[in-house]
Design an enzyme around this catalytic site. Structure first.
Site, mmCIF file in Angstrom:
data_model
loop_
_atom_site.group_PDB
_atom_site.id
_atom_site.type_symbol
_atom_site.label_atom_id
_atom_site.label_comp_id
_atom_site.label_asym_id
_atom_site.label_seq_id
_atom_site.Cartn_x
_atom_site.Cartn_y
_atom_site.Cartn_z
ATOM 1 N N ALA A 101 0.871 -1.011 0.095
ATOM 2 C CA ALA A 101 0.292 -0.019 -0.043
ATOM 3 C C ALA A 101 0.667 1.460 -0.278
ATOM 4 O O ALA A 101 0.172 2.449 -0.322
ATOM 5 C CB ALA A 101 -1.296 -0.131 1.394
ATOM 6 N N SER A 141 0.483 6.153 -3.786
ATOM 7 C CA SER A 141 1.350 6.774 -4.811
ATOM 8 C C SER A 141 2.280 7.090 -6.315
ATOM 9 O O SER A 141 1.949 7.825 -7.024
ATOM 10 C CB SER A 141 2.817 7.204 -3.827
ATOM 11 O OG SER A 141 2.797 7.448 -2.484
ATOM 12 N N CYS A 197 -6.400 6.179 5.400
ATOM 13 C CA CYS A 197 -5.117 5.241 4.397
ATOM 14 C C CYS A 197 -4.312 5.804 5.948
ATOM 15 O O CYS A 197 -3.478 7.063 5.947
ATOM 16 C CB CYS A 197 -5.316 6.143 3.371
ATOM 17 S SG CYS A 197 -2.783 5.534 2.936
#
Length: 396
Positions: free
Chosen positions: A229, A234, A340
């Protein structure tokens, strides 16, 4: 309702139609099993923070979509947990991703971006995903975890095999899982022999000091999640932001006039074309009413982050990229306790990636217009981003 192909090729048209028709729809998941899709901003944001919607697959009823299946050594991660286990694990790793700790990475991220752009030369064409948007986050997350260059593998191919599987190679996902497990076992053995000042060494120390705080499966699953992740979001965010600029030259010009606008612009990029179409699936622990639909306990709920971020009731003229917009409140990176963990790092990497790119190249344009999105309902990112660049502004 089977929406898989349309959600990859034209997601915002589909979401607009669904959102207009009803806030909740019964659909078919990628495994052929049913799920409920939620599309409106207020409903999605509330559901993301609703403790009745569990991430633990133990609450899933048979016959419903369950999402990606991983072996226990990789499945014991934050994306499958509720409190108190989620709270315990997030606290252990969360201190590595605080805004202040992430800010300390600004100089090395900028240096890594500079090296990648220097390698492009003064002018030419390139796939900006392969040459820049993918290797930058991989370099950063490997440095954070303490993965030496000699141990780095083709993480992106493993990720693609899991979130965008090739229908012509159904065994590829299993091969990727086996390869990842072998990699992490080797890496953790290396870190136990030679601990260093890095996140993975710290987590191993916690695991070995107190077995009640971190199991071996949790340790491997955390390492997997941070790596997986930590760069996937990104990569998508950087690539999608560059594409949005190339397709909206007026906004490119607006940003070039004042690069200090980039941090605020990143929020609009995330809202406009975020790194994920859907949040991780959830399972109600009791009957839950969303909109005018009561979803039974154990059914699967899919929350559309992208549909919520294009909801005109929350964001006026939502299909227009507007870098002067106040985009705070978007849900591209989640909301609530499952927000996140790597969001500060993804934001910083995207800010630096865009600033370096715009400073170095005066002229940047699409080299092709026939672009292809990764065949995934989870990740929203390009397979390739072919660009033509000329007019180097500076080189460091």
């Amino acid at each position: 309702m089977d929406l898989a192909d349309d959600l990859i090729t034209r997601p915002y048209d589909v979401f607009r139609d669904l959102r207009t028709a009803s806030p909740v729809h019964r659909i078919t998941g990628t495994d052929g099993q049913p799920a409920w899709l939620v599309t409106r901003y207020d409903d999605v944001r509330a559901a993301l923070a609703d403790p009745r919607l569990s991430l633990d697959k133990a609450h899933a009823r048979e016959g419903n979509y369950r999402g990606l299946a991983l072996p226990p050594a990789l499945d014991a991660n934050l994306l499958n947990m509720d409190p108190p286990d989620h709270t315990r694990l997030r606290r252990l790793v969360g201190r590595a991703f605080t805004p202040s700790r992430v800010e300390q990475l600004r100089t090395p991220i900028r240096a890594a971006a500079g090296r990648l752009l220097n390698a492009l030369g003064a002018q030419g064409t390139t796939d900006l995903i392969a040459a820049y948007a993918a290797p930058l986050p991989i370099t950063v997350i490997c440095e954070l975890l303490g993965i030496p260059e000699s141990h780095r593998r083709d993480f992106r191919s493993w990720g693609s095999a899991l979130i965008a599987p090739d229908p012509h190679r159904p065994q590829a996902a299993k091969e990727a899982v086996v390869a990842m497990m072998g990699f992490f076992r080797e890496l953790m053995a290396h870190k136990r022999r030679s601990p260093a000042d890095d996140l993975l060494s710290d987590l191993i120390a916690v695991r070995d000091a107190d077995d009640d705080r971190l199991t071996e499966d949790e340790l491997m699953s955390l390492a997997f999640l941070i790596l997986f992740a930590g760069y996937e979001n990104s990569v998508q965010l950087i690539g999608n932001a560059v594409l949005a600029l190339l397709q909206n030259p007026d906004q490119m010009a607006f940003l070039r006039k004042d690069l200090s606008r980039i941090p605020a612009a990143v929020e609009e990029f995330a809202r406009y074309e975020g790194p994920a179409l859907l949040a991780i699936r959830r399972f109600p622990t009791q009957n839950v009413a969303i909109g005018d639909v009561t979803i039974p306990a154990g059914d699967t709920v899919l929350l559309s982050l992208s549909a919520a971020n294009r909801d005109p009731d929350r964001f006026p003229d939502p299909d227009r990229l507007d870098l002067g917009r106040e985009a705070a409140g978007h849900v591209a990176l989640g909301h609530g306790i499952h927000y996140c963990l790597g969001a500060p790092l993804a934001r910083l990497e995207t800010e630096i990636a865009l600033a370096e790119l715009l400073e170095r190249f005066e002229d940047l344009e699409l080299a092709e217009t026939d672009l292809h999105w990764r065949p995934s309902l989870r990740a929203r990112g390009l397979v390739e981003l072919p660009v033509r660049y000329t007019g180097t502004v500076l080189s460091r």
